[in-house]
Design an enzyme around this catalytic site. Sequence first.
Site, PDB file in Angstrom:
ATOM      1  N   LYS A  50       0.811  -1.224   0.000  1.00  0.00           N
ATOM      2  CA  LYS A  50       0.000   0.000   0.000  1.00  0.00           C
ATOM      3  C   LYS A  50       0.847   1.279   0.000  1.00  0.00           C
ATOM      4  CE  LYS A  50      -4.430  -1.294   0.219  1.00  0.00           C
ATOM      5  NZ  LYS A  50      -5.489  -0.783  -0.664  1.00  0.00           N
ATOM      6  N   SER A 304       0.830  -9.723  -0.321  1.00  0.00           N
ATOM      7  CA  SER A 304       0.563  -8.288  -0.278  1.00  0.00           C
ATOM      8  C   SER A 304       0.840  -7.639   1.064  1.00  0.00           C
ATOM      9  CB  SER A 304      -0.892  -8.019  -0.675  1.00  0.00           C
ATOM     10  OG  SER A 304      -1.772  -8.682   0.213  1.00  0.00           O
TER      11      SER A 304
END
Length: 504
Positions: A50, A304
């Site tokens: 992110k 992720s």
Amino acid sequence: MTDYIKKILEARVYDVAVQSPLDKMVRLSQRLDCSVLLKREDLQPIFSFKIRGAYNRIARLSLDARKRGVICASAGNHAQGVALSAHRLGIVATIVMPVTTPPIKIDAVRYWGGKVVLHGDTFDEAYAHARALESQEDLTFVHPYDDPDVIAGQGTVGMEILHQHPEPIEAVFVPIGGGGLAAGVSAYIKYLRPETKVIGVEPVDAASMTAALHAQERVILNRVGLFADGVAVRQAGAETYRLCKDLLDGTITADTDEMCAAIKDIFEDMRVIAEPAGALALAGLKTYAAQNPTRAGALIAINSGANMNFDRLRHVAERAEVGEEREILLGVTIPEEIGSYRRFIQVLGNQTVTEFNYRYATGQEANVFVGIRLRDARTEKAQILAQLTALRYKVVDMSANESAKLHVRYMVGGRAPDLQDEVLLRFEFPERPGALMKFLDGVGGDWSITLFHYRNHGADYGRVLAGLQVPLAERERFFEKLALLGYPYEDETDNPAYQMFLSR
């Protein structure tokens, strides 16, 4: 798509992000008989990809917008990405988070200088409040996924994969929440290597992109499961859907047990702990490998993130064996007589018993909850069930029974023989002070609570199994009150685990 390639190539991410390694999973590659690689976004400064999209968006703001500050709504990795990016650029960042957010996530945002505003029990409530503050205080809203600059920043993950692996790639597996990572990665990979598949992976109970692709338009899910909270999104983004519907080669869904098994796979190969959303892509990869034995290149999954609360590890460990089909959970009825337990174990032979729950009850029969470790799930499970059935044992396979795995296994023996009119419900409670009182106030004092089981899983929500004594004539009014309460629930009164072990 050409515009996005330019945006990705020009993305400003490496002021704060690193080029994460692409590591081979040696043990899993041997097991699946193919080359499995893991893109290690868990090694970013905030332990998540992110940071890429957040920094690229904020770094492109005008000087005037920087002076006014930025705002976002997030309970997780995007919040940390915005806080760190703003800190590096000398910008004030306001982060709106639900009140239910675990302290570890709030502390991480404050560490990077973010101004935390706690509002609401859910992300939707926090998001609405953030948009209101955006207008009131003239701030710039940094969207977690539905923004071209954010998508381009995430797309640098795909750019790195192709640089790091020039050999043939069968498919790249990308976790999907709102779709920013999937949109960016697929835009880059399909432009340079159209023969390589890009497949999105979503939780089975939060598959907003899968639903949108099926309906050929964005849809809003009534509710989403929260185990993989990093991808628990009720509606895919508008821009991300526009890209994904043309670029993705398909989607795969994974359940909680499969994600837990993938977390274990990553630990066994890398000695690191992925968060559920981080292991989601690998769970999808394993499903694809099982369904496609003939492959024309490597299989690559994107890890992720690794922002896992330590308290959740117990739950993950309990579910991983079932998710890997290395354990079967059964409810078995045996005679209530001396020697029956010994005979039952003799029937299992050399099988390893992982769990055995039993409590004496009056009557001719006893119900036991038993876990059995499997060496070869493809053959052993069917053999065990057939063997027990042939010997006239009553057997119920509870390996996929959520209430049995979450609650009933810890409550075996808690019967109330004289209890009438019991209703059994499985709730998701916000993990915050006052949640139980809100439940009690919501259902009022008209019905007795007859059963209650709760375990903390280190998440921002709790899972509760509750029994209430509700006469048939009052059921309609009872469920109307539950609807007003607003807590997601499932009616488990007819669940076989409840009938075998807890009902009268």
